[in-house]
Scaffold this active site. Structure first.
Site, PDB file in Angstrom:
ATOM      1  N   GLU A 265       0.845  -1.200   0.000  1.00 34.29           N
ATOM      2  CA  GLU A 265       0.000   0.000   0.000  1.00 34.29           C
ATOM      3  C   GLU A 265       0.874   1.241   0.000  1.00 34.29           C
ATOM      4  O   GLU A 265       1.872   1.306   0.712  1.00 34.29           O
ATOM      5  CB  GLU A 265      -0.871   0.095   1.265  1.00 34.29           C
ATOM      6  CG  GLU A 265      -2.021  -0.835   1.387  1.00 34.29           C
ATOM      7  CD  GLU A 265      -2.795  -0.573   2.679  1.00 34.29           C
ATOM      8  OE1 GLU A 265      -2.740   0.566   3.205  1.00 34.29           O
ATOM      9  OE2 GLU A 265      -3.445  -1.501   3.166  1.00 34.29           O
ATOM     10  N   GLU A 319     -13.683   4.290   0.312  1.00 32.98           N
ATOM     11  CA  GLU A 319     -14.503   3.349   1.079  1.00 32.98           C
ATOM     12  C   GLU A 319     -15.243   4.166   2.146  1.00 32.98           C
ATOM     13  O   GLU A 319     -14.696   4.499   3.186  1.00 32.98           O
ATOM     14  CB  GLU A 319     -13.621   2.270   1.705  1.00 32.98           C
ATOM     15  CG  GLU A 319     -12.964   1.374   0.661  1.00 32.98           C
ATOM     16  CD  GLU A 319     -11.993   0.391   1.280  1.00 32.98           C
ATOM     17  OE1 GLU A 319     -12.453  -0.663   1.771  1.00 32.98           O
ATOM     18  OE2 GLU A 319     -10.783   0.673   1.281  1.00 32.98           O
ATOM     19  N   LYS A 322     -15.428   3.304   6.089  1.00 36.63           N
ATOM     20  CA  LYS A 322     -14.233   3.107   6.910  1.00 36.63           C
ATOM     21  C   LYS A 322     -14.236   4.072   8.093  1.00 36.63           C
ATOM     22  O   LYS A 322     -14.591   5.245   7.946  1.00 36.63           O
ATOM     23  CB  LYS A 322     -12.970   3.337   6.079  1.00 36.63           C
ATOM     24  CG  LYS A 322     -12.673   2.220   5.091  1.00 36.63           C
ATOM     25  CD  LYS A 322     -11.295   2.367   4.502  1.00 36.63           C
ATOM     26  CE  LYS A 322     -10.243   2.140   5.568  1.00 36.63           C
ATOM     27  NZ  LYS A 322      -8.870   2.226   5.015  1.00 36.63           N
ATOM     28  N   GLU A 328      -9.090   8.733   5.613  1.00 33.28           N
ATOM     29  CA  GLU A 328      -9.282   7.299   5.416  1.00 33.28           C
ATOM     30  C   GLU A 328     -10.338   6.999   4.358  1.00 33.28           C
ATOM     31  O   GLU A 328     -10.325   5.934   3.744  1.00 33.28           O
ATOM     32  CB  GLU A 328      -9.672   6.635   6.728  1.00 33.28           C
ATOM     33  CG  GLU A 328      -8.555   6.528   7.743  1.00 33.28           C
ATOM     34  CD  GLU A 328      -7.426   5.628   7.284  1.00 33.28           C
ATOM     35  OE1 GLU A 328      -7.718   4.541   6.757  1.00 33.28           O
ATOM     36  OE2 GLU A 328      -6.265   6.020   7.433  1.00 33.28           O
TER      37      GLU A 328
END
Length: 435
Positions: A265, A319, A322, A328
């Site tokens: 990542e 997302e 999350k 995030e």
């Protein structure tokens, strides 16, 4: 004779053209912690329209794995942290896991790696950490029993940068003493099976600890005088190389410098909470685009010159479910409607080479200054690396891996280096052979 030479030359130049457009080192993370994502079939078509050739999943969702069948895209699937105790204690559970999540889809779905657990050391659970190696061994044995061992599908886990005791400067980086025994066992497994040591470097999080404009430029691969490691005397022009070389030094300190490093990542958010400095669209575009150009150049890192590191960008989509800070939920390269959040030249087009080319130093400029912090930070006595070991908050529960491809990368570099005069010579020779 002329016909065979003609065929060879055509094949060679076609291969060069293909390699110059492909990016075999580049993957993307495809997380599913959201309620607004497009169906897997649409995502598979989107991926095929990009230069991504690898995808990392945080689990083993059958709909996603099926959708990626026969696309040629390499897939990393994950066994969650919650699966680790069962995989460690029961070989039968490991066999069932492989029979359920791998065998029905392979080889049409090109699964290349199983990441057992994700960033396990961040939870401080010593029992879970001690179960990681037995779990990986049982999954490896299950693959071998299914004739999928021998490098067909590899097994590893993903680590956060905070497994390092320090990374400033990179040449002196070592693993934290409390993790040393566990990591030694994991690295022996990586070495024996040829699987990679997967890690999640995030210059964005390091920048939060040192918000000077010059540090932002250093993180974004932009014009910068460089930071010298006083021990190796090597100069670092960007934070990504410094973080990767810190991992390499830590591996070397334990006697495992030949274990491949995989970046499972890395990325940069395009927005975040007010206190998250530098989380802007412009900075996200700069980081990802310049990172890809840097990887594509084949230059490697100061400690690993010429080494192309397999790298997975975070992430394909935002997302929205999350937890954590605003950033995030703002790493997505694409929106749920399949349009780009910002353009970094990922689409397969005839102009791809131009869009992915490194920026010229004469045209680069510093990014806008970070959000005001209310005080001016003093300059350090010398430009040595800030510690980039702040753990990320990314996806606590799953992983990725595979070896880098320096051979194909080298061929691509040769092909890209062909000058106009060489191309003209090829045409002349070809004409002479035909005539």
């Amino acid at each position: 004779m002329a016909a065979s030479v003609y065929s060879f030359l055509i094949l060679f130049f076609s291969s060069c053209l293909h390699l110059s457009k492909s990016q075999p080192f580049l993957g993307v993370n495809y997380g599913l912690t959201a309620d607004n994502l497009p169906p897997p079939s649409a995502s598979a078509k989107l991926l095929q329209s990009t230069t991504f050739q690898k995808v990392r999943l945080y689990g083993s969702d059958p709909a996603v794995i099926k959708a990626l069948a026969n696309t040629g895209i390499e897939i990393v699937i994950g066994a969650s942290n919650g699966d680790v105790p069962g995989l460690a204690s029961d070989p039968g559970f490991a066999r069932t896991w492989v029979e359920t999540n791998v065998i029905p889809y392979y080889p049409a779905s090109k699964i290349v790696l199983i990441a057992v657990g994700n960033e396990v050391t961040t939870f401080g659970d010593n029992t879970l950490m001690s179960q990681l190696l037995p779990a990986m061994k049982n999954v490896q044995s299950a693959l071998e029993a299914a004739s999928l061992g021998g490098g067909k599908i590899k097994v590893s886990t993903v680590h956060v940068m905070s497994v390092l005791a320090g990374s400033d400067p990179p040449s002196t980086a070592v693993f934290k003493p409390e993790h040393a025994d566990i990591l030694k066992g994991l690295l022996e497994f990586n070495s024996e099976t040829g699987s990679p040591f997967a890690v999640n470097p995030y210059p964005f999080f390091a920048y939060q600890e040192d918000r000077r404009p010059e540090t932002l430029a250093y993180c974004l691969f932009q014009t910068y005088p460089g930071r010298v490691d006083p021990n190796s005397n090597l100069k670092y022009m960007n934070m990504f190389d410094a973080q990767v070389d810190a991992v390499y030094s830590a591996l070397n300190s334990m006697g495992f410098k030949d274990v491949e490093i995989m970046v499972a990542e890395t990325g940069w958010p395009y927005k975040g909470d007010p206190e998250e400095a530098g989380a802007t669209v412009e900075n996200a575009r700069a980081y990802n685009k310049n990172l890809i150009a840097h990887l594509k150049s084949g230059s490697g890192t100061p400690l690993m010159p010429g080494k192309v590191i397999e790298t997975y960008l975070f992430a394909l989509y935002d997302e929205n479910l999350k937890p954590g800070k605003g950033s995030e939920r703002a790493f997505g390269l694409f929106k749920p409607d399949l349009t780009m959040t910002y353009d970094i030249g990922l689409t397969k087009t005839t102009n791809n080479q131009t869009s992915m080319a490194p920026q010229s130093p004469t045209t680069r400029r510093l990014p806008p200054a970070a959000a005001p912090t209310g005080k001016t930070l003093p300059a350090p006595p010398q430009m040595i690396l800030p510690s980039p070991v702040t753990p990320s908050d990314k996806n606590s529960g799953q992983t990725d891996v595979h070896n880098s491809t320096p051979r194909s990368a080298s061929l691509a570099h040769i092909c890209r280096s062909l000058s106009i005069s060489a191309s003209m010579l090829f045409v002349f020779v070809l004409y002479a052979l035909i005539m």
